[in-house]
Design a protein around this motif. Structure first.
Motif, PDB file in Angstrom:
ATOM      1  N   ARG A  33       0.831  -1.211   0.000  1.00 46.84           N
ATOM      2  CA  ARG A  33       0.000   0.000   0.000  1.00 46.84           C
ATOM      3  C   ARG A  33       0.864   1.258   0.000  1.00 46.84           C
ATOM      4  O   ARG A  33       0.544   2.242  -0.681  1.00 46.84           O
ATOM      5  CB  ARG A  33      -0.936  -0.004   1.208  1.00 46.84           C
ATOM      6  CG  ARG A  33      -2.079  -1.017   1.106  1.00 46.84           C
ATOM      7  CD  ARG A  33      -3.027  -0.885   2.296  1.00 46.84           C
ATOM      8  NE  ARG A  33      -4.104  -1.859   2.258  1.00 46.84           N
ATOM      9  CZ  ARG A  33      -5.218  -1.729   1.549  1.00 46.84           C
ATOM     10  NH1 ARG A  33      -5.386  -0.643   0.807  1.00 46.84           N
ATOM     11  NH2 ARG A  33      -6.149  -2.659   1.565  1.00 46.84           N
ATOM     12  N   SER A  34       1.957   1.238   0.745  1.00 47.08           N
ATOM     13  CA  SER A  34       2.868   2.387   0.762  1.00 47.08           C
ATOM     14  C   SER A  34       3.483   2.607  -0.617  1.00 47.08           C
ATOM     15  O   SER A  34       3.600   3.746  -1.088  1.00 47.08           O
ATOM     16  CB  SER A  34       3.975   2.172   1.796  1.00 47.08           C
ATOM     17  OG  SER A  34       3.449   2.075   3.103  1.00 47.08           O
ATOM     18  N   ALA A  35       3.870   1.507  -1.264  1.00 46.48           N
ATOM     19  CA  ALA A  35       4.422   1.604  -2.615  1.00 46.48           C
ATOM     20  C   ALA A  35       3.368   2.121  -3.587  1.00 46.48           C
ATOM     21  O   ALA A  35       3.661   2.936  -4.474  1.00 46.48           O
ATOM     22  CB  ALA A  35       4.945   0.248  -3.065  1.00 46.48           C
ATOM     23  N   GLY A  36       2.137   1.656  -3.419  1.00 42.86           N
ATOM     24  CA  GLY A  36       1.047   2.134  -4.270  1.00 42.86           C
ATOM     25  C   GLY A  36       0.818   3.627  -4.121  1.00 42.86           C
ATOM     26  O   GLY A  36       0.565   4.336  -5.102  1.00 42.86           O
ATOM     27  N   ALA A  37       0.934   4.119  -2.892  1.00 39.45           N
ATOM     28  CA  ALA A  37       0.784   5.555  -2.650  1.00 39.45           C
ATOM     29  C   ALA A  37       1.879   6.344  -3.360  1.00 39.45           C
ATOM     30  O   ALA A  37       1.636   7.422  -3.921  1.00 39.45           O
ATOM     31  CB  ALA A  37       0.804   5.837  -1.155  1.00 39.45           C
ATOM     32  N   ALA A  38       3.108   5.811  -3.355  1.00 39.01           N
ATOM     33  CA  ALA A  38       4.222   6.467  -4.045  1.00 39.01           C
ATOM     34  C   ALA A  38       3.977   6.505  -5.551  1.00 39.01           C
ATOM     35  O   ALA A  38       4.278   7.510  -6.224  1.00 39.01           O
ATOM     36  CB  ALA A  38       5.528   5.740  -3.732  1.00 39.01           C
ATOM     37  N   ILE A  39       3.432   5.424  -6.094  1.00 42.04           N
ATOM     38  CA  ILE A  39       3.104   5.372  -7.520  1.00 42.04           C
ATOM     39  C   ILE A  39       2.043   6.414  -7.870  1.00 42.04           C
ATOM     40  O   ILE A  39       2.171   7.153  -8.860  1.00 42.04           O
ATOM     41  CB  ILE A  39       2.611   3.963  -7.901  1.00 42.04           C
ATOM     42  CG1 ILE A  39       3.757   2.958  -7.822  1.00 42.04           C
ATOM     43  CG2 ILE A  39       1.998   3.958  -9.308  1.00 42.04           C
ATOM     44  CD1 ILE A  39       3.321   1.511  -7.957  1.00 42.04           C
ATOM     45  N   MET A  40       1.009   6.489  -7.055  1.00 45.22           N
ATOM     46  CA  MET A  40      -0.083   7.421  -7.333  1.00 45.22           C
ATOM     47  C   MET A  40       0.379   8.868  -7.219  1.00 45.22           C
ATOM     48  O   MET A  40      -0.113   9.752  -7.948  1.00 45.22           O
ATOM     49  CB  MET A  40      -1.245   7.139  -6.388  1.00 45.22           C
ATOM     50  CG  MET A  40      -1.885   5.773  -6.592  1.00 45.22           C
ATOM     51  SD  MET A  40      -2.561   5.532  -8.248  1.00 45.22           S
ATOM     52  CE  MET A  40      -4.071   6.494  -8.102  1.00 45.22           C
ATOM     53  N   SER A 157      -9.239  -7.538  -0.441  1.00 50.76           N
ATOM     54  CA  SER A 157      -9.730  -6.436   0.382  1.00 50.76           C
ATOM     55  C   SER A 157      -9.986  -5.237  -0.519  1.00 50.76           C
ATOM     56  O   SER A 157      -9.087  -4.795  -1.237  1.00 50.76           O
ATOM     57  CB  SER A 157      -8.714  -6.067   1.464  1.00 50.76           C
ATOM     58  OG  SER A 157      -9.122  -4.916   2.174  1.00 50.76           O
ATOM     59  N   LEU A 158     -11.209  -4.724  -0.499  1.00 51.49           N
ATOM     60  CA  LEU A 158     -11.602  -3.601  -1.343  1.00 51.49           C
ATOM     61  C   LEU A 158     -11.670  -2.322  -0.521  1.00 51.49           C
ATOM     62  O   LEU A 158     -12.404  -2.262   0.475  1.00 51.49           O
ATOM     63  CB  LEU A 158     -12.960  -3.866  -1.992  1.00 51.49           C
ATOM     64  CG  LEU A 158     -13.097  -5.183  -2.774  1.00 51.49           C
ATOM     65  CD1 LEU A 158     -14.531  -5.386  -3.230  1.00 51.49           C
ATOM     66  CD2 LEU A 158     -12.156  -5.182  -3.966  1.00 51.49           C
ATOM     67  N   SER A 159     -10.895  -1.323  -0.926  1.00 46.48           N
ATOM     68  CA  SER A 159     -10.915  -0.002  -0.280  1.00 46.48           C
ATOM     69  C   SER A 159     -10.747  -0.084   1.234  1.00 46.48           C
ATOM     70  O   SER A 159     -11.454   0.596   1.991  1.00 46.48           O
ATOM     71  CB  SER A 159     -12.222   0.721  -0.623  1.00 46.48           C
ATOM     72  OG  SER A 159     -12.347   0.877  -2.023  1.00 46.48           O
ATOM     73  N   GLY A 160      -9.828  -0.948   1.676  1.00 43.14           N
ATOM     74  CA  GLY A 160      -9.531  -1.054   3.094  1.00 43.14           C
ATOM     75  C   GLY A 160     -10.528  -1.855   3.897  1.00 43.14           C
ATOM     76  O   GLY A 160     -10.437  -1.911   5.137  1.00 43.14           O
ATOM     77  N   SER A 161     -11.493  -2.512   3.222  1.00 45.57           N
ATOM     78  CA  SER A 161     -12.482  -3.317   3.940  1.00 45.57           C
ATOM     79  C   SER A 161     -11.858  -4.592   4.470  1.00 45.57           C
ATOM     80  O   SER A 161     -10.725  -4.951   4.123  1.00 45.57           O
ATOM     81  CB  SER A 161     -13.643  -3.667   3.009  1.00 45.57           C
ATOM     82  OG  SER A 161     -13.181  -4.449   1.919  1.00 45.57           O
TER      83      SER A 161
END
Length: 271
Positions: A33-40, A157-161
């Motif tokens: 998720r942290s890597a995904g945030a960096a990509i975004m 897991s969808l949108s943190g669910s």
């Protein structure tokens, strides 16, 4: 009494192993998720594209994601080496001795990222004895996280669910196959292969998300004839197998990893 004690020891060992793997899944999910945030972050501000020595594209997002993953994994698991697409300058002599390592694609689907169609993801796999035993795939545009290991199964897991367990769905007798194929790497061999099957639908998709479609029962088959690299497939294979599916070489043999040449040959993923 001795038998009871032996059974208790065996159960405790299995429980300990399951706990360790569950804890690792949680940790790798945080990293992905942290890597995904960096990509975004790179996606939102804009980026340039350059070609690597093999002519494949790379962006600032690939590099940023790799830096996040490499740093966080080294902090969490300093004794486990990392083999990443953006850090492959490790001699085969050294890595051939590894019994455990992380196999990472910081941005799987760079071409999809450049097209901005959302079909890209972060892939992290734990390899043991050159087999993918745990996988995490995170699609940042959809905020969708897939995880899988043999001890606990596969989840999405969808949108943190809360994670929901997923299973492959083999076709019913006579049912037409739903097949996923590469969006950016079509192959004439694929058409020839599918001509022999009862195919109801062929859905193009990008990156390791094709593995995830099979894992969650949205597709029955993912055949691949064009070459890939080991980091493209490991996390997806772990998730598919945890969900009840299989992945083999085209001849049905076990799919090899940590080869001297990291390029993959073809494979078949089945529900």
């Amino acid at each position: 009494m001795l038998l009871i004690r032996l059974l208790m020891v065996t159960h405790n060992r299995r429980s300990d192993k399951s706990f360790i793997m569950q804890n690792m899944i949680k940790n790798l999910s945080i990293v992905a998720r942290s890597a995904g945030a960096a990509i975004m972050k790179v996606r939102n501000k804009g980026f340039e594209v350059v070609n690597k020595a093999d002519k494949s594209p790379v962006t600032e997002a690939d590099i940023a994601s790799n830096e996040v993953i490499s740093y966080q994994l080294a902090q969490m698991y300093p004794d486990i080496p990392i083999l990443s697409e953006e850090g492959t300058k490790i001699s085969y002599t050294d890595r051939s001795k590894w019994t455990e390592f992380f196999l990472v694609d910081p941005l799987d689907g760079t071409k999809e990222f450049i097209k901005d169609n959302g079909e890209f993801c972060v892939c992290i796999a734990l390899m043991r004895k050159n087999r993918p035993v745990l996988g995490v795939v995170y699609a940042p545009t959809q905020d969708t996280l897939y995880t899988g290991c043999a001890e606990s199964g596969a989840y999405v897991s969808l949108s943190g669910s809360s994670p929901q367990q997923i299973r492959t769905r083999p076709p019913s007798e006579g049912e037409g196959l739903i097949v996923v194929g590469s969006r950016s790497h079509p192959s004439p061999d694929l058409a020839e292969y599918l001509d022999k099957l009862n195919v109801a639908k062929l859905s193009p998709a990008g990156s390791a998300l094709k593995f995830c479609q099979v894992a969650e029962g949205k597709a029955h088959l993912y055949p691949r004839f064009n070459p890939t690299m080991e980091w493209d497939t490991a996390a997806g294979q772990a998730i598919v197998e945890a969900a009840g599916g299989t992945m083999t070489s085209l001849d049905g043999s076990e799919f090899p990893y940590n080869k001297e040449n990291l390029r993959n040959k073809g494979f078949i993923v089945k529900a």
